[in-house]
Structure formats: structure tokens, C-alpha cells
Scaffold this motif. Structure first.
Motif, PDB file in Angstrom:
ATOM      1  N   GLY A  95       0.863  -1.486   0.001  1.00 11.86           N
ATOM      2  CA  GLY A  95      -0.101  -0.025   0.157  1.00 11.86           C
ATOM      3  C   GLY A  95       0.849   1.457  -0.085  1.00 11.86           C
ATOM      4  O   GLY A  95       1.956   1.433   0.321  1.00 11.86           O
ATOM      5  N   PHE A  96       0.198   2.348  -0.475  1.00  9.87           N
ATOM      6  CA  PHE A  96       0.942   3.463  -0.539  1.00  9.87           C
ATOM      7  C   PHE A  96       1.420   4.103   0.948  1.00  9.87           C
ATOM      8  O   PHE A  96       2.468   4.423   1.354  1.00  9.87           O
ATOM      9  CB  PHE A  96       0.017   4.955  -1.045  1.00  9.87           C
ATOM     10  N   ALA A  97       0.180   4.161   1.901  1.00  7.40           N
ATOM     11  CA  ALA A  97       0.766   4.579   3.341  1.00  7.40           C
ATOM     12  C   ALA A  97       1.826   3.557   3.844  1.00  7.40           C
ATOM     13  O   ALA A  97       2.874   4.023   4.403  1.00  7.40           O
ATOM     14  CB  ALA A  97      -0.673   4.694   4.054  1.00  7.40           C
ATOM     15  N   GLY A  98       1.432   2.465   3.949  1.00 10.43           N
ATOM     16  CA  GLY A  98       2.236   1.453   4.670  1.00 10.43           C
ATOM     17  C   GLY A  98       3.805   1.400   4.245  1.00 10.43           C
ATOM     18  O   GLY A  98       4.871   1.332   4.921  1.00 10.43           O
ATOM     19  N   ARG A  99       3.798   1.454   2.686  1.00  8.35           N
ATOM     20  CA  ARG A  99       5.175   1.517   2.348  1.00  8.35           C
ATOM     21  C   ARG A  99       6.088   2.804   2.500  1.00  8.35           C
ATOM     22  O   ARG A  99       7.328   2.871   2.938  1.00  8.35           O
ATOM     23  CB  ARG A  99       5.115   1.272   0.404  1.00  8.35           C
ATOM     24  N   TRP A 100       5.322   3.972   2.694  1.00  8.04           N
ATOM     25  CA  TRP A 100       5.866   5.224   3.000  1.00  8.04           C
ATOM     26  C   TRP A 100       6.237   5.098   4.525  1.00  8.04           C
ATOM     27  O   TRP A 100       7.573   5.679   4.824  1.00  8.04           O
ATOM     28  CB  TRP A 100       4.851   6.436   2.733  1.00  8.04           C
ATOM     29  N   ALA A 101       5.428   4.674   5.431  1.00  6.81           N
ATOM     30  CA  ALA A 101       5.988   4.710   6.571  1.00  6.81           C
ATOM     31  C   ALA A 101       6.929   3.918   6.892  1.00  6.81           C
ATOM     32  O   ALA A 101       7.645   4.000   7.751  1.00  6.81           O
ATOM     33  CB  ALA A 101       4.659   4.265   7.670  1.00  6.81           C
ATOM     34  N   GLN A 102       7.088   2.696   6.465  1.00 12.85           N
ATOM     35  CA  GLN A 102       8.008   1.635   6.509  1.00 12.85           C
ATOM     36  C   GLN A 102       9.408   2.366   6.295  1.00 12.85           C
ATOM     37  O   GLN A 102      10.507   1.800   6.979  1.00 12.85           O
ATOM     38  CB  GLN A 102       7.920   0.524   5.536  1.00 12.85           C
ATOM     39  N   HIS A 213     -14.275   0.778  16.260  1.00 12.33           N
ATOM     40  CA  HIS A 213     -13.844   1.068  15.170  1.00 12.33           C
ATOM     41  C   HIS A 213     -12.795   0.040  14.575  1.00 12.33           C
ATOM     42  O   HIS A 213     -12.343  -0.545  15.638  1.00 12.33           O
ATOM     43  CB  HIS A 213     -13.276   2.368  15.154  1.00 12.33           C
ATOM     44  N   GLY A 214     -12.949  -0.436  13.556  1.00  8.50           N
ATOM     45  CA  GLY A 214     -11.765  -1.246  12.870  1.00  8.50           C
ATOM     46  C   GLY A 214     -12.178  -1.873  11.636  1.00  8.50           C
ATOM     47  O   GLY A 214     -12.733  -1.357  10.888  1.00  8.50           O
ATOM     48  N   GLU A 215     -11.856  -3.144  11.606  1.00  5.80           N
ATOM     49  CA  GLU A 215     -12.247  -3.920  10.348  1.00  5.80           C
ATOM     50  C   GLU A 215     -13.756  -4.001  10.051  1.00  5.80           C
ATOM     51  O   GLU A 215     -14.318  -4.302  11.034  1.00  5.80           O
ATOM     52  CB  GLU A 215     -11.656  -5.397  10.560  1.00  5.80           C
ATOM     53  N   ALA A 216     -14.126  -4.032   8.816  1.00  2.00           N
ATOM     54  CA  ALA A 216     -15.625  -3.618   8.582  1.00  2.00           C
ATOM     55  C   ALA A 216     -16.421  -4.965   9.212  1.00  2.00           C
ATOM     56  O   ALA A 216     -17.378  -4.864   9.690  1.00  2.00           O
ATOM     57  CB  ALA A 216     -15.735  -3.577   6.850  1.00  2.00           C
ATOM     58  N   GLY A 217     -15.807  -6.111   8.644  1.00  2.00           N
ATOM     59  CA  GLY A 217     -16.815  -7.349   9.404  1.00  2.00           C
ATOM     60  C   GLY A 217     -17.030  -7.607  10.690  1.00  2.00           C
ATOM     61  O   GLY A 217     -18.047  -7.713  11.210  1.00  2.00           O
ATOM     62  N   SER A 240     -18.133   2.719  13.634  1.00  2.00           N
ATOM     63  CA  SER A 240     -17.738   2.692  11.977  1.00  2.00           C
ATOM     64  C   SER A 240     -16.415   1.683  11.606  1.00  2.00           C
ATOM     65  O   SER A 240     -15.411   1.556  12.325  1.00  2.00           O
ATOM     66  CB  SER A 240     -17.430   4.152  11.695  1.00  2.00           C
ATOM     67  N   PRO A 241     -16.581   1.435  10.554  1.00  2.00           N
ATOM     68  CA  PRO A 241     -15.248   0.523   9.998  1.00  2.00           C
ATOM     69  C   PRO A 241     -14.411   1.658   9.473  1.00  2.00           C
ATOM     70  O   PRO A 241     -14.662   2.324   8.672  1.00  2.00           O
ATOM     71  CB  PRO A 241     -16.213  -0.184   8.783  1.00  2.00           C
ATOM     72  N   TYR A 242     -12.984   1.039   9.380  1.00  2.00           N
ATOM     73  CA  TYR A 242     -11.872   1.710   8.944  1.00  2.00           C
ATOM     74  C   TYR A 242     -11.202   1.064   7.596  1.00  2.00           C
ATOM     75  O   TYR A 242     -10.956   2.035   6.829  1.00  2.00           O
ATOM     76  CB  TYR A 242     -10.872   1.797   9.851  1.00  2.00           C
ATOM     77  N   TRP A 243     -11.588  -0.114   7.573  1.00  3.84           N
ATOM     78  CA  TRP A 243     -10.898  -0.778   6.588  1.00  3.84           C
ATOM     79  C   TRP A 243     -11.803  -2.060   6.358  1.00  3.84           C
ATOM     80  O   TRP A 243     -12.607  -2.621   7.305  1.00  3.84           O
ATOM     81  CB  TRP A 243      -9.578  -1.121   6.811  1.00  3.84           C
ATOM     82  N   ARG A 244     -11.782  -2.862   5.148  1.00  6.17           N
ATOM     83  CA  ARG A 244     -12.064  -4.120   4.976  1.00  6.17           C
ATOM     84  C   ARG A 244     -11.251  -5.059   4.638  1.00  6.17           C
ATOM     85  O   ARG A 244     -10.328  -5.046   3.889  1.00  6.17           O
ATOM     86  CB  ARG A 244     -13.207  -4.088   3.767  1.00  6.17           C
ATOM     87  N   ARG A 245     -11.263  -6.363   5.399  1.00  4.55           N
ATOM     88  CA  ARG A 245     -10.128  -7.434   5.028  1.00  4.55           C
ATOM     89  C   ARG A 245     -10.455  -7.848   3.519  1.00  4.55           C
ATOM     90  O   ARG A 245     -11.681  -7.827   2.902  1.00  4.55           O
ATOM     91  CB  ARG A 245     -10.728  -8.642   5.893  1.00  4.55           C
ATOM     92  N   ASP A 246      -9.357  -8.332   2.761  1.00  2.00           N
ATOM     93  CA  ASP A 246      -9.137  -8.561   1.532  1.00  2.00           C
ATOM     94  C   ASP A 246      -9.669  -7.587   0.464  1.00  2.00           C
ATOM     95  O   ASP A 246      -9.750  -7.852  -0.605  1.00  2.00           O
ATOM     96  CB  ASP A 246     -10.001 -10.025   1.431  1.00  2.00           C
ATOM     97  N   HIS A 247      -9.543  -6.285   1.002  1.00  2.00           N
ATOM     98  CA  HIS A 247      -9.936  -5.297   0.231  1.00  2.00           C
ATOM     99  C   HIS A 247      -8.673  -4.164   0.209  1.00  2.00           C
ATOM    100  O   HIS A 247      -8.211  -3.776   1.306  1.00  2.00           O
ATOM    101  CB  HIS A 247     -11.257  -4.521   0.418  1.00  2.00           C
ATOM    102  N   THR A 248      -8.238  -3.657  -1.078  1.00  2.19           N
ATOM    103  CA  THR A 248      -7.386  -2.536  -1.043  1.00  2.19           C
ATOM    104  C   THR A 248      -8.264  -1.122  -0.594  1.00  2.19           C
ATOM    105  O   THR A 248      -9.272  -1.377  -0.521  1.00  2.19           O
ATOM    106  CB  THR A 248      -6.822  -2.357  -2.571  1.00  2.19           C
ATOM    107  N   ASP A 249      -7.537  -0.310  -0.158  1.00  2.00           N
ATOM    108  CA  ASP A 249      -8.220   0.777  -0.007  1.00  2.00           C
ATOM    109  C   ASP A 249      -9.200   1.481  -0.889  1.00  2.00           C
ATOM    110  O   ASP A 249     -10.424   2.086  -0.646  1.00  2.00           O
ATOM    111  CB  ASP A 249      -7.061   2.216   0.533  1.00  2.00           C
ATOM    112  N   GLU A 250      -8.660   1.553  -2.047  1.00  3.92           N
ATOM    113  CA  GLU A 250      -9.705   1.904  -3.216  1.00  3.92           C
ATOM    114  C   GLU A 250     -10.823   0.770  -3.394  1.00  3.92           C
ATOM    115  O   GLU A 250     -12.130   1.546  -3.704  1.00  3.92           O
ATOM    116  CB  GLU A 250      -8.729   1.924  -4.322  1.00  3.92           C
TER     117      GLU A 250
END
Length: 268
Positions: A95-102, A213-217, A240-250
Motif C-alpha cells: 500500500g501507499f501509506a504502509g510503504r511510505w511509513a516503513q 472502530h476497525g475492520e468492517a466485518g 464505524s469501519p476503518y477498513w475491509r479485510r481482503d480489500h485494497t483501500d480503493e
């Protein structure tokens, strides 16, 4: 607005803390919300520009060159030294953010928009329920810092394993905290971890202030339980969900609106 990296610290195998400073934060005006966030703008490889940049101009560029926005919770703001702390969930060069932070190092710059936010613990509540995963930890930690002294705070937080737990001794709070870490790596059904933990909770008396808050499921499953079985008013809770397992942010953004509508119709 942009921040210049001052310090980088590895908190856990999947969490990187980055402290930003510099003149690019001169216009940063914090909210009083404990879930306040900035929209961090990450530049695609080969885009041909760098922070600081004109946001509107960059967003009008060819699709492959437009900055990718990702929301990140403000872990802390030091108004004296004008330092902004953000904790990034990062799983390798993904991902864009994770790679930048790393790969972030002192002197790097990150463009941001914000901050904004909507939640702060209600001081009139009898007790507080905080549940989520790594992505919710910064907001939960910030919330614990402002709860009234002696108020009970129940935390049930999902992480990969014991190595990914955060040291709660570093969280400043006057609340009476009951915190349990839940490990998805050993769970046969990780999406049910939070729900099962709350189902087994000896529910305290009084009015609860709920932050989930966290993973959508996982969030959706717990919301059903809280509204149906615990009589929590969804309109007064922060769920509220922040992200979804097995999905990119887009991919998650593309379906999030419909997902939220479906979630709202699960129970009211």
C-alpha cells in the motif's frame, strides 16, 4: 499543510510511530476530538512532484499521478513544540501509506489536509466501551487520556498476536481500565473475536459511551450485538469501519457507502 519527519519509532511489528514537526505545521489547528484525523496525501512513484505541493493542482493531474489520500488518527499534538504524532499500521511494503511509513526517515515530508473528527468521551457517561483493532488504538489511547478519573473503561482490542500488543503503561489515563487483548492469529473466526468478547462481558450498570472502530466485518458483527442485545442507541454511539479485510483501500472506498447503508439496516 505538511509535516517534516522528526523521529521514527517502531512500536510493534506492525505499528510505526512518526513524529512530525517543521514550519509546514504552522497552520495546524487541533480539534478537541479524540478521534481527530488528518487526510495524508501519498505521492505515487514517478508523479514528478513532492511535498509541499498545491493539492488542487495535484488532484487535477492524470489519474496515475494524483496523490492517494489515507485518513490517519492524530495520536498526539504538542502545542508547545508543535509536534504532531501519528501511528501508522504498516505490513511490509504494502500500500501507499504502509510503504511510505516503513521507509520514512528524518527530513521526509508528508502533505496533509485537516484535522477533523467527531468523537470525544462523554463525561456524563457511567462507563466506556472501547473496542477495535490496531487501526483504532490511537483513538482509543487518546480517549483514555481524557476520561474522568475513576470511570470504568472496558477495552477489547484485536491484534495479530502477543508480540503486537501495546504497552498500556505508556497510555496516560485516570480511568479504571479493564483491557484485554484478542489475538486473531489463534482465532478460528477472527471476525467474531470482538463480538464474542463483548457477549461474554459482565455488562456494567449505567449508561455506556461506546466507541467501536476497525475492520468492517468485525465492526458490523459487534454493532449487531450491541444494538440488538445490549440496547445501545446506534445514533449515540461511535461505531464505524476503518477498513475491509481482503480489500485494497480503493476497493473498500468503492463499496463503503453501500456497506454502511446495509449495516444501518441490520438493526436500528
Amino acid at each position: 499543510m505538511y509535516g517534516t519527519v522528526e523521529r521514527v519509532e517502531r512500536l510493534t511489528p506492525s505499528m510505526v510511530r512518526i513524529v512530525f514537526g517543521g514550519a509546514g505545521l504552522d497552520d495546524f489547528t487541533p480539534t478537541d476530538r479524540t478521534d481527530q484525523y488528518v487526510n495524508a496525501l501519498f505521492i505515487p512513484d514517478g508523479a514528478g512532484y513532492a511535498a509541499p505541493f498545491d493539492v488542487e493542482e495535484a488532484r487535477s493531474a492524470a489519474p496515475e499521478k494524483r496523490p492517494r489520500g489515507r485518513r490517519y488518527t492524530v495520536r498526539a499534538w504538542d502545542p508547545t513544540q508543535r509536534l504532531l504524532t501519528i501511528d501508522f499500521v504498516a505490513h511490509g511494503d504494502v500500500g501507499f501509506a504502509g510503504r511510505w511509513a516503513q521507509h520514512a526517515s528524518p527530513g521526509d515530508r508528508l502533505q496533509m489536509v485537516g484535522p477533523s473528527g467527531s468523537y470525544r468521551p462523554d463525561p456524563a457517561a457511567d462507563w466506556y466501551l472501547f473496542s477495535g483493532d490496531e487501526s483504532a488504538v490511537p483513538a482509543i489511547a487518546a480517549s483514555l487520556e481524557v476520561v474522568p478519573a475513576g470511570k470504568r473503561c472496558v477495552g477489547r482490542i484485536v491484534v495479530d498476536s502477543a508480540d503486537h500488543e501495546f504497552d498500556p503503561a505508556t497510555w496516560r489515563t485516570d480511568g479504571d481500565v479493564d483491557l484485554v487483548w484478542l489475538h486473531r492469529s489463534t482465532a478460528p473466526e477472527p471476525e467474531q473475536l470482538m463480538t464474542e468478547a463483548i457477549e461474554g462481558l459482565d455488562w456494567p450498570d449505567g449508561v455506556a459511551d461506546v466507541f467501536v472502530h476497525g475492520e468492517a466485518g468485525e465492526v458490523r458483527s459487534l454493532r449487531k450485538h450491541l444494538v440488538s442485545d445490549r440496547s445501545i442507541d446506534a445514533g449515540k454511539a461511535s461505531i464505524s469501519p476503518y477498513w475491509r479485510r481482503d480489500h485494497t483501500d480503493e476497493a473498500w472506498r468503492a463499496i463503503k457507502k453501500q456497506w454502511l447503508a446495509d449495516q444501518a439496516n441490520d438493526v436500528r
